[in-house]
Design a protein around this motif. Structure first.
Motif, PDB file in Angstrom:
ATOM      1  N   VAL A 165       0.841  -1.201   0.000  1.00 31.20           N
ATOM      2  CA  VAL A 165       0.000   0.000   0.000  1.00 31.20           C
ATOM      3  C   VAL A 165       0.877   1.253   0.000  1.00 31.20           C
ATOM      4  O   VAL A 165       0.623   2.207  -0.738  1.00 31.20           O
ATOM      5  N   THR A 166       1.927   1.245   0.819  1.00 35.34           N
ATOM      6  CA  THR A 166       2.834   2.391   0.883  1.00 35.34           C
ATOM      7  C   THR A 166       3.465   2.673  -0.473  1.00 35.34           C
ATOM      8  O   THR A 166       3.510   3.826  -0.928  1.00 35.34           O
ATOM      9  N   ALA A 167       3.963   1.634  -1.134  1.00 35.63           N
ATOM     10  CA  ALA A 167       4.620   1.797  -2.429  1.00 35.63           C
ATOM     11  C   ALA A 167       3.666   2.390  -3.462  1.00 35.63           C
ATOM     12  O   ALA A 167       4.044   3.280  -4.245  1.00 35.63           O
ATOM     13  N   ASN A 168       2.432   1.924  -3.479  1.00 35.65           N
ATOM     14  CA  ASN A 168       1.463   2.426  -4.451  1.00 35.65           C
ATOM     15  C   ASN A 168       1.041   3.860  -4.154  1.00 35.65           C
ATOM     16  O   ASN A 168       0.917   4.688  -5.071  1.00 35.65           O
ATOM     17  N   LEU A 169       0.826   4.182  -2.890  1.00 34.82           N
ATOM     18  CA  LEU A 169       0.449   5.553  -2.532  1.00 34.82           C
ATOM     19  C   LEU A 169       1.558   6.533  -2.900  1.00 34.82           C
ATOM     20  O   LEU A 169       1.303   7.598  -3.468  1.00 34.82           O
ATOM     21  N   ALA A 170       2.788   6.178  -2.564  1.00 37.60           N
ATOM     22  CA  ALA A 170       3.919   7.056  -2.873  1.00 37.60           C
ATOM     23  C   ALA A 170       4.056   7.263  -4.379  1.00 37.60           C
ATOM     24  O   ALA A 170       4.322   8.372  -4.845  1.00 37.60           O
ATOM     25  N   THR A 171       3.852   6.200  -5.142  1.00 37.61           N
ATOM     26  CA  THR A 171       3.961   6.286  -6.596  1.00 37.61           C
ATOM     27  C   THR A 171       2.883   7.191  -7.185  1.00 37.61           C
ATOM     28  O   THR A 171       3.159   8.040  -8.049  1.00 37.61           O
TER      29      THR A 171
ATOM     30  N   LEU B 246      -1.245   9.705  10.161  1.00 36.08           N
ATOM     31  CA  LEU B 246      -0.989   8.302  10.475  1.00 36.08           C
ATOM     32  C   LEU B 246      -2.047   7.484   9.750  1.00 36.08           C
ATOM     33  O   LEU B 246      -3.242   7.639   9.994  1.00 36.08           O
ATOM     34  N   LEU B 247      -1.584   6.632   8.837  1.00 36.54           N
ATOM     35  CA  LEU B 247      -2.481   5.750   8.089  1.00 36.54           C
ATOM     36  C   LEU B 247      -2.327   4.344   8.649  1.00 36.54           C
ATOM     37  O   LEU B 247      -1.252   3.749   8.567  1.00 36.54           O
TER      38      LEU B 247
ATOM     39  N   MET C  64       0.467   0.848 -11.304  1.00 34.58           N
ATOM     40  CA  MET C  64       1.096   1.137 -12.588  1.00 34.58           C
ATOM     41  C   MET C  64       0.780   0.035 -13.601  1.00 34.58           C
ATOM     42  O   MET C  64       0.505   0.305 -14.770  1.00 34.58           O
ATOM     43  N   ARG C  65       0.792  -1.202 -13.143  1.00 38.12           N
ATOM     44  CA  ARG C  65       0.527  -2.333 -14.018  1.00 38.12           C
ATOM     45  C   ARG C  65      -0.955  -2.432 -14.390  1.00 38.12           C
ATOM     46  O   ARG C  65      -1.302  -2.804 -15.509  1.00 38.12           O
ATOM     47  N   TYR C  66      -1.829  -2.078 -13.433  1.00 37.53           N
ATOM     48  CA  TYR C  66      -3.276  -2.177 -13.661  1.00 37.53           C
ATOM     49  C   TYR C  66      -3.953  -0.831 -13.357  1.00 37.53           C
ATOM     50  O   TYR C  66      -4.651  -0.699 -12.344  1.00 37.53           O
ATOM     51  N   PRO C  67      -3.746   0.155 -14.213  1.00 45.01           N
ATOM     52  CA  PRO C  67      -4.241   1.513 -13.918  1.00 45.01           C
ATOM     53  C   PRO C  67      -5.760   1.636 -13.864  1.00 45.01           C
ATOM     54  O   PRO C  67      -6.272   2.555 -13.223  1.00 45.01           O
ATOM     55  N   GLU C  68      -6.492   0.727 -14.510  1.00 43.53           N
ATOM     56  CA  GLU C  68      -7.954   0.814 -14.528  1.00 43.53           C
ATOM     57  C   GLU C  68      -8.626  -0.159 -13.561  1.00 43.53           C
ATOM     58  O   GLU C  68      -9.844  -0.236 -13.510  1.00 43.53           O
ATOM     59  N   HIS C  69      -7.839  -0.857 -12.788  1.00 44.52           N
ATOM     60  CA  HIS C  69      -8.383  -1.863 -11.879  1.00 44.52           C
ATOM     61  C   HIS C  69      -9.122  -1.193 -10.706  1.00 44.52           C
ATOM     62  O   HIS C  69      -8.718  -0.108 -10.258  1.00 44.52           O
ATOM     63  N   PRO C  70     -10.197  -1.804 -10.199  1.00 42.61           N
ATOM     64  CA  PRO C  70     -10.897  -1.236  -9.033  1.00 42.61           C
ATOM     65  C   PRO C  70      -9.978  -1.008  -7.832  1.00 42.61           C
ATOM     66  O   PRO C  70     -10.159  -0.048  -7.087  1.00 42.61           O
ATOM     67  N   TRP C  71      -8.997  -1.890  -7.629  1.00 38.19           N
ATOM     68  CA  TRP C  71      -8.043  -1.712  -6.530  1.00 38.19           C
ATOM     69  C   TRP C  71      -7.276  -0.404  -6.707  1.00 38.19           C
ATOM     70  O   TRP C  71      -7.087   0.355  -5.761  1.00 38.19           O
ATOM     71  N   THR C  72      -6.856  -0.137  -7.957  1.00 35.27           N
ATOM     72  CA  THR C  72      -6.111   1.093  -8.247  1.00 35.27           C
ATOM     73  C   THR C  72      -6.984   2.322  -8.035  1.00 35.27           C
ATOM     74  O   THR C  72      -6.513   3.360  -7.522  1.00 35.27           O
ATOM     75  N   LYS C  73      -8.232   2.232  -8.413  1.00 38.41           N
ATOM     76  CA  LYS C  73      -9.131   3.368  -8.220  1.00 38.41           C
ATOM     77  C   LYS C  73      -9.322   3.669  -6.739  1.00 38.41           C
ATOM     78  O   LYS C  73      -9.388   4.836  -6.323  1.00 38.41           O
ATOM     79  N   THR C  74      -9.370   2.628  -5.931  1.00 36.76           N
ATOM     80  CA  THR C  74      -9.506   2.836  -4.488  1.00 36.76           C
ATOM     81  C   THR C  74      -8.235   3.418  -3.888  1.00 36.76           C
ATOM     82  O   THR C  74      -8.291   4.344  -3.070  1.00 36.76           O
ATOM     83  N   ILE C  75      -7.082   2.903  -4.293  1.00 31.01           N
ATOM     84  CA  ILE C  75      -5.824   3.424  -3.755  1.00 31.01           C
ATOM     85  C   ILE C  75      -5.613   4.871  -4.207  1.00 31.01           C
ATOM     86  O   ILE C  75      -5.029   5.685  -3.486  1.00 31.01           O
ATOM     87  N   SER C  76      -6.112   5.207  -5.389  1.00 25.52           N
ATOM     88  CA  SER C  76      -6.040   6.593  -5.864  1.00 25.52           C
ATOM     89  C   SER C  76      -6.888   7.515  -4.992  1.00 25.52           C
ATOM     90  O   SER C  76      -6.486   8.647  -4.684  1.00 25.52           O
ATOM     91  N   ALA C  77      -8.042   7.021  -4.573  1.00 28.50           N
ATOM     92  CA  ALA C  77      -8.910   7.802  -3.686  1.00 28.50           C
ATOM     93  C   ALA C  77      -8.251   8.001  -2.324  1.00 28.50           C
ATOM     94  O   ALA C  77      -8.361   9.076  -1.713  1.00 28.50           O
ATOM     95  N   ILE C  78      -7.539   6.985  -1.859  1.00 25.83           N
ATOM     96  CA  ILE C  78      -6.815   7.108  -0.586  1.00 25.83           C
ATOM     97  C   ILE C  78      -5.692   8.139  -0.716  1.00 25.83           C
ATOM     98  O   ILE C  78      -5.479   8.961   0.179  1.00 25.83           O
ATOM     99  N   ALA C  79      -4.984   8.109  -1.841  1.00 23.01           N
ATOM    100  CA  ALA C  79      -3.931   9.102  -2.081  1.00 23.01           C
ATOM    101  C   ALA C  79      -4.498  10.508  -2.070  1.00 23.01           C
ATOM    102  O   ALA C  79      -3.871  11.447  -1.554  1.00 23.01           O
ATOM    103  N   GLN C  80      -5.687  10.661  -2.615  1.00 21.18           N
ATOM    104  CA  GLN C  80      -6.342  11.969  -2.608  1.00 21.18           C
ATOM    105  C   GLN C  80      -6.631  12.424  -1.183  1.00 21.18           C
ATOM    106  O   GLN C  80      -6.470  13.599  -0.843  1.00 21.18           O
ATOM    107  N   CYS C  81      -7.044  11.497  -0.324  1.00 20.03           N
ATOM    108  CA  CYS C  81      -7.279  11.833   1.086  1.00 20.03           C
ATOM    109  C   CYS C  81      -6.005  12.334   1.759  1.00 20.03           C
ATOM    110  O   CYS C  81      -6.050  13.219   2.612  1.00 20.03           O
ATOM    111  N   LEU C  82      -4.875  11.772   1.366  1.00 24.76           N
ATOM    112  CA  LEU C  82      -3.603  12.168   1.963  1.00 24.76           C
ATOM    113  C   LEU C  82      -3.139  13.535   1.489  1.00 24.76           C
ATOM    114  O   LEU C  82      -2.377  14.209   2.184  1.00 24.76           O
ATOM    115  N   THR C  83      -3.568  13.937   0.317  1.00 22.22           N
ATOM    116  CA  THR C  83      -3.110  15.201  -0.262  1.00 22.22           C
ATOM    117  C   THR C  83      -4.146  16.309  -0.157  1.00 22.22           C
ATOM    118  O   THR C  83      -3.904  17.424  -0.631  1.00 22.22           O
TER     119      THR C  83
END
Length: 273
Positions: A19-25, A159-160, A237-256
């Motif tokens: 999760v950390t690696a994906n959020l940072a990316t 703190l996440l 990066m490998r699965y940019p349209e995957h539901p998992w990626t969309k959720t992690i993108s939303a989490i990144a938005q919460c952090l920023t």
């Protein structure tokens, strides 16, 4: 100023490093400068999805903590791994810097046997943020509550906490949140990972938020693609349209959402010297 985000879980196996690696990316993708420090010294591994070959790692966080090198010598620019993907970074400023921990058995054993000066780790964080002009610093913590964890929590703007829908995780997360509240962390978020698709995710989210009185930034599903990837790449990066990626993108938005750091800890008002 750098915004510090600690990623923590009370127990191992929650998928914290992934999760950390994906959020940072995803945050670096917007053109920001992001640092990651693997302080999970007893069981390191966040270097793996970034493709950082162990044989090419000359210095690690361990070397810095033992006085063998400066923190810069243990810092690796891993943003070149993503440069081949057209349009991955929106401008040339987007960077990801990684400070890995040693995977050598002898050095892990030494940490377990001798420990290290947590204040030196704090000094390294400060120097790294200034020297690399970081917008974000991610701290991948060791599971549970120890001195390193407390230091990371104290200095964090966010703190996440990652947990699974598991009774043991629920109990441990309650301990973590209680400690974080006593340390007056400015912002806390929860992420529920490895959730079966058959579960009622809205109900699960509401239940957890009601129990801990902490927002749930996202619920990440168990997916077959994640198992096939086996940490060999950054999933988003490998699965940019995957539901998992969309959720992690939303989490990144919460952090920023709140870009300005709010934690006064690096003024040394709350860190013993």
């Amino acid at each position: 100023m750098t915004k510090i985000i600690s990623i923590h879980s009370f127990r191992g196996g929650t998928g914290k490093s992934n999760v950390t690696a994906n959020l940072a990316t995803l945050i670096a993708r917007t053109g920001l400068r992001v640092g990651i420090v693997d302080t999970d010294i007893q069981s390191p591994g966040i270097h793996v999805p970034f493709g950082l070959d162990e044989t090419k790692i000359k210095h690690t966080l361990n070397d810095y903590l033992w006085g063998r090198c400066a923190i810069e010598a243990a810092t690796y620019d891993v943003s070149s791994v993503f440069a081949t993907k057209k349009g991955w970074f929106t401008n040339n400023r987007g960077k990801i810097y990684l400070i890995p921990s040693s995977i050598k058995t002898g050095e892990i054993s030494r940490i377990l046997r001798e420990g290290y000066d947590a204040r030196l780790l704090n000094d390294g964080f400060r120097h790294l943020m200034q020297r690399l002009q970081l917008d974000y610093l991610f701290i991948d913590t060791h599971p549970g509550i120890n001195e390193e964890t407390l230091l990371s929590v104290i200095i964090s703007d966010v703190l996440l906490v990652i947990l699974r829908p598991d009774k043991q995780d629920y109990q441990g997360t309650a301990v973590t949140i209680d400690v974080a509240r006593k340390l007056e962390v400015p912002k806390m978020l929860l992420v529920v990972n490895k959730v079966l698709p058959s579960l009622n995710t809205p109900a699960l989210k509401q239940q957890i938020q009601d129990s801990y009185k902490v927002p749930v930034a996202g619920i990440l599903p168990v997916c077959e693609e994640m198992f096939h990837l086996a940490s060999s790449d950054i999933f988003s990066m490998r699965y940019p349209e995957h539901p998992w990626t969309k959720t992690i993108s939303a989490i990144a938005q919460c952090l920023t959402d709140n870009p300005k750091p709010t934690n006064p800890a690096f003024n040394f008002g709350r860190i013993a010297r």
